[in-house]
Design a protein around this motif. Structure first.
Motif, mmCIF file in Angstrom:
data_model
loop_
_atom_site.group_PDB
_atom_site.id
_atom_site.type_symbol
_atom_site.label_atom_id
_atom_site.label_comp_id
_atom_site.label_asym_id
_atom_site.label_seq_id
_atom_site.Cartn_x
_atom_site.Cartn_y
_atom_site.Cartn_z
ATOM 1 N N THR A 158 -26.445 9.919 -1.461
ATOM 2 C CA THR A 158 -25.674 8.697 -1.202
ATOM 3 C C THR A 158 -24.202 8.895 -1.550
ATOM 4 O OG1 THR A 158 -27.625 7.342 -1.663
ATOM 5 C CG2 THR A 158 -25.475 6.255 -1.769
ATOM 6 N N ALA A 159 -23.940 9.616 -2.635
ATOM 7 C CA ALA A 159 -22.556 9.898 -3.020
ATOM 8 C C ALA A 159 -21.862 10.750 -1.959
ATOM 9 C CB ALA A 159 -22.524 10.593 -4.374
ATOM 10 N N ALA A 189 -25.674 17.233 -1.357
ATOM 11 C CA ALA A 189 -26.613 16.814 -2.393
ATOM 12 C C ALA A 189 -27.255 18.021 -3.073
ATOM 13 C CB ALA A 189 -27.680 15.905 -1.788
ATOM 14 N N THR A 225 -35.047 15.124 -16.866
ATOM 15 C CA THR A 225 -35.012 14.503 -15.541
ATOM 16 C C THR A 225 -35.259 15.535 -14.443
ATOM 17 O OG1 THR A 225 -33.451 12.822 -16.319
ATOM 18 C CG2 THR A 225 -33.596 13.157 -13.948
ATOM 19 N N ASP A 252 -34.884 5.514 -19.727
ATOM 20 C CA ASP A 252 -35.206 6.637 -18.850
ATOM 21 C C ASP A 252 -36.193 7.585 -19.514
ATOM 22 O OD1 ASP A 252 -33.546 5.630 -16.938
ATOM 23 O OD2 ASP A 252 -31.844 6.940 -17.439
ATOM 24 N N THR A 273 -21.192 9.001 -18.866
ATOM 25 C CA THR A 273 -21.978 9.880 -17.989
ATOM 26 C C THR A 273 -22.240 11.221 -18.652
ATOM 27 O OG1 THR A 273 -21.089 8.827 -15.995
ATOM 28 C CG2 THR A 273 -22.020 11.032 -15.745
ATOM 29 N N ALA A 294 -35.252 11.457 -7.177
ATOM 30 C CA ALA A 294 -34.408 10.265 -7.273
ATOM 31 C C ALA A 294 -32.953 10.652 -7.531
ATOM 32 C CB ALA A 294 -34.922 9.355 -8.381
ATOM 33 N N LEU A 295 -32.770 11.686 -8.355
ATOM 34 C CA LEU A 295 -31.422 12.164 -8.631
ATOM 35 C C LEU A 295 -30.800 12.762 -7.377
ATOM 36 C CD1 LEU A 295 -29.175 12.650 -10.678
ATOM 37 C CD2 LEU A 295 -30.320 14.768 -11.353
ATOM 38 N N ARG A 296 -31.611 13.483 -6.600
ATOM 39 C CA ARG A 296 -31.078 14.064 -5.359
ATOM 40 C C ARG A 296 -30.661 12.963 -4.397
ATOM 41 N NH1 ARG A 296 -32.329 15.379 -0.210
ATOM 42 N NH2 ARG A 296 -31.483 17.368 0.590
ATOM 43 N N GLN A 297 -31.428 11.873 -4.314
ATOM 44 C CA GLN A 297 -31.067 10.769 -3.432
ATOM 45 C C GLN A 297 -29.739 10.129 -3.863
ATOM 46 O OE1 GLN A 297 -32.368 9.777 -0.530
ATOM 47 N NE2 GLN A 297 -33.728 11.577 -0.706
ATOM 48 N N GLN A 298 -29.503 10.057 -5.160
ATOM 49 C CA GLN A 298 -28.219 9.548 -5.657
ATOM 50 C C GLN A 298 -27.073 10.439 -5.204
ATOM 51 O OE1 GLN A 298 -28.434 9.030 -9.895
ATOM 52 N NE2 GLN A 298 -30.155 7.582 -9.771
ATOM 53 N N LEU A 299 -27.278 11.754 -5.296
ATOM 54 C CA LEU A 299 -26.257 12.699 -4.858
ATOM 55 C C LEU A 299 -26.056 12.619 -3.339
ATOM 56 C CD1 LEU A 299 -27.251 15.781 -7.062
ATOM 57 C CD2 LEU A 299 -25.300 14.250 -7.386
#
Length: 383
Positions: A190-191, A218, A174, A143, A375, A183-188
């Motif tokens: 989806t969660a 998110a 990041t 990363d 994590t 990209a991190l916001r998209q992960q949040l």
């Protein structure tokens, strides 16, 4: 005794013939006449009787010998029986002693086997943790290399502009990169969808309102990460970071209440409360593969997890709070509370899960805890 019985029999014989005598009188009469001379002709009479009584004497002798043999065999059987009883008692005592020795040896072997299994389990856990740490470090390095490559391609170079402080953690780097941040916001996002999908279906929200609801979750998570980064960068104190998290949660709550209404918001809170148990039960059921749990077992396991404190159960499902990240003992306390909770869940689950399922549940708990520690290591690793 034989003389007495003979006298009694003679007395009875005379009595039947009308001669009444006592046994004592009869004995005295016999004693008085016992020393008198034998009458004339007695010898000839006895000889004649002896000749005629030969057969009787032989049969009497045979009967007597048989009786003696029977008595001797009876005595022998009594002696043999007594000996057998003694031998059986001795054998029983020896068998009982041997049984106790075997039971003690078996118990010792069971204890050693259990200790060995515990050592093997701990060794496996350490191996999993070591492999997880190595994997996390490798992923972090990749990363970091991607971030550096993007900055270089954008003409920013590896050094920040003058007056701008360089990020000190991978999470800070990041969030400071626009593409990585998105990209991190998209992960949040989806969660949030995974967490709130039952609510969206239950309230029959249209696509627009569902997107708004997931976006609130998110953005709230992203703000909390920014707060944690500000603390690690030294721009926020621990108290200010905790307060910022509370403000973010309050703002998100107000937006959700405004979007869903009071009844919808009550359903939202219920969904949030049920999420840890639902997520963990689904994960466990998928882990069992072709031998999933029954409906009764899933329901029972969910009730056991819901019985745990909500903040601990949320931690088991992977939720982190800013308070845990900024407090000196926050993470240690979190994982200690989770370890105790996992043990309680295992003990309760043993009542309705098979031993193999209980062991699978324990392995899932170990894996989840290891992943959560990775994590945290990933977010707070110093560059």
């Amino acid at each position: 005794m034989r003389v007495s019985r003979a006298l009694e029999q003679m007395r009875k014989m005379f009595a039947r013939r009308g001669v009444v005598l006592s046994a004592a009188a009869l004995g005295g009469a016999i004693a008085a006449q016992g020393t008198q001379a034998a009458p004339a002709g007695l010898a000839a009479t006895v000889a004649t009787g002896a000749v005629h009584g030969t057969a009787l004497g032989a049969s009497t002798l045979t009967l007597t010998e048989g009786t003696l043999k029977i008595m001797a065999w009876t005595k022998a059987k009594v002696v043999i029986g007594a000996s057998m009883v003694v031998m059986l008692a001795i054998q029983h005592h020896q068998n009982a002693a041997q049984a106790r020795q075997i039971a003690a040896a078996r118990q010792q072997l069971d204890g050693q086997a259990e200790a060995l299994a515990g050592e093997e389990s701990r060794a496996q856990e350490l191996e999993q943790q070591t492999a997880g740490i190595l994997e996390t470090r490798s992923s972090q390095q990749k990363d970091l290399e991607r971030l550096q490559a993007r900055r270089k391609a954008a003409g920013q170079g590896s050094q920040p502009p003058a007056g701008v402080r360089a990020p000190s953690t991978l999470l800070a780097a990041t969030l400071s990169d626009p593409d990585a941040r998105e990209a991190l916001r998209q992960q949040l996002f989806t969660a949030s969808r995974t967490r709130l999908s039952p609510l969206i279906e239950g309230l029959k929200l249209n696509k627009e309102n569902a997107e708004k609801l997931l976006g609130i979750g998110a953005d709230s998570g992203l703000k909390n990460l920014e707060t944690a980064v500000a603390f690690t960068e030294g721009t926020l104190t621990a108290e200010a970071a905790v307060q910022a998290e509370a403000d973010t949660e309050r703002d998100a709550t107000n937006q959700i209440r405004l979007l869903l209404g009071d009844e919808g918001f009550a359903s939202y809170q219920e969904c949030q409360t049920e999420f840890p148990a639902r997520a963990l039960v689904d994960q466990f059921n998928k882990q069992l593969g072709p031998f999933p749990t029954s409906a009764f077992q899933r329901e029972a396991l969910a009730r056991v997890i819901e019985a745990e404190p909500l903040e601990v159960a949320s931690g088991l499902a992977g939720d982190f709070t800013v308070r845990e990240l900024v407090s000196p003992n926050g993470l240690d306390g979190r994982f200690a509370a989770q370890a105790e909770s996992n043990q309680r869940i295992l003990q309760a689950a043993a009542g309705f899960l098979s031993p193999e399922q209980v062991e699978s549940l324990r392995l899932m708990q170990v894996s989840n805890t290891s992943a959560q520690k990775r994590t945290v290591l990933r977010m707070l690793r110093k560059l």
